[in-house]
Design an enzyme around this catalytic site. Structure first.
Site: not given
Ligand code: PGA
Length: 230
Positions: A8, A10, A88, A90, A155, A161, A193, A214-215
């Protein structure tokens, strides 16, 4: 069945960054997992004909019309998306999405045969009050228990994050709760994470069908490692 590993991005990257990422990932990747790239929408069509599976990060709850700024399921499909994230945290937080909106998005994607990846997860206060499973079941109310072919990504919001991840037992508890909600077998992913230091443990000690990253996915070598370890 091959596990799913979703990157992802983002709102990160650029045309050049993503082109380099795809090249580097291709060189590094030795896994046989199904790799899915959730790119910012403007870049999807650049990679439509690549070896990668593409996902949108969100979709409109409407099919067309006076909805300036929004993207329909059909548009995503035209750009090569075979999957799409919905719900999601966010998007729930910054775009004020409700469960009702998310259900409409789910249906829009179904009409275009785009595989929905429904993201759910609890905030810290709910975890601390030991109410996680109730919260997840409430988020799943939008789907019938007879729903088939659904991918749910668990999640926890407090894990996204932050570098924090739940205890393995807590991931498995959430996964069991999600699977138990449906009469048919569904796919459940974990996200929050994930990195190359924890992917193998999470994957081996739970019965998840894959990971949503994500990150750590922004680094193609790191993401290739995660895909290998998953
Ligand atoms: P993250 O994000 O791996 O940076 O924690 C996961 C996500 O929001 O899908």
């Amino acid at each position: 069945m091959s596990k799913l590993v979703i990157a992802n991005f983002k709102m990160n990257g650029s045309k050049e960054f993503i082109a380099n990422w795809v090249k580097d990932f291709h060189e590094e990747n030795e896994s046989n997992k199904t790799i899915i790239l959730a790119l910012p929408s403007p870049y999807l069509s650049n990679f439509k004909d690549s070896y990668l599976n593409l996902a949108g990060q969100n979709v409109s709850n409407q099919s067309s019309g006076a909805f300036t700024s929004q993207l329909s399921a059909q548009m995503l499909k035209d750009c090569g998306a075979e999957y799409c994230l919905i719900g999601h945290s966010e998007a729930r937080q910054y775009l004020m999405e409700t469960n009702e909106n998310i259900k409409q998005k789910f249906d829009q994607l179904a009409q275009e045969s785009i595989q929905q990846v429904l993201c759910i997860g609890e905030p810290l206060v709910i975890k601390e009050a030991s109410k996680t499973t109730d919260y997840l079941l409430e988020q799943l109310e939008l789907l019938s228990s007879d729903q088939e072919n659904i991918i749910v990504a668990y999640e926890p919001i407090w894990a996204i994050g932050t570098g924090l991840t739940p205890e393995i037992e807590d991931i498995q508890l959430a996964v069991d709760c999600i699977r138990g909600r449906f009469n048919k077998s569904i796919k459940v992913l974990y996200g929050g994470s994930v990195n190359s230091s924890n992917a193998a443990n999470i994957s081996a000690k739970t019965d998840i069908d894959g990971l949503l990253v994500g990150g750590a996915s922004l680094n193609p070598k790191e993401f290739a490692k995660i895909a290998q370890l998953c």
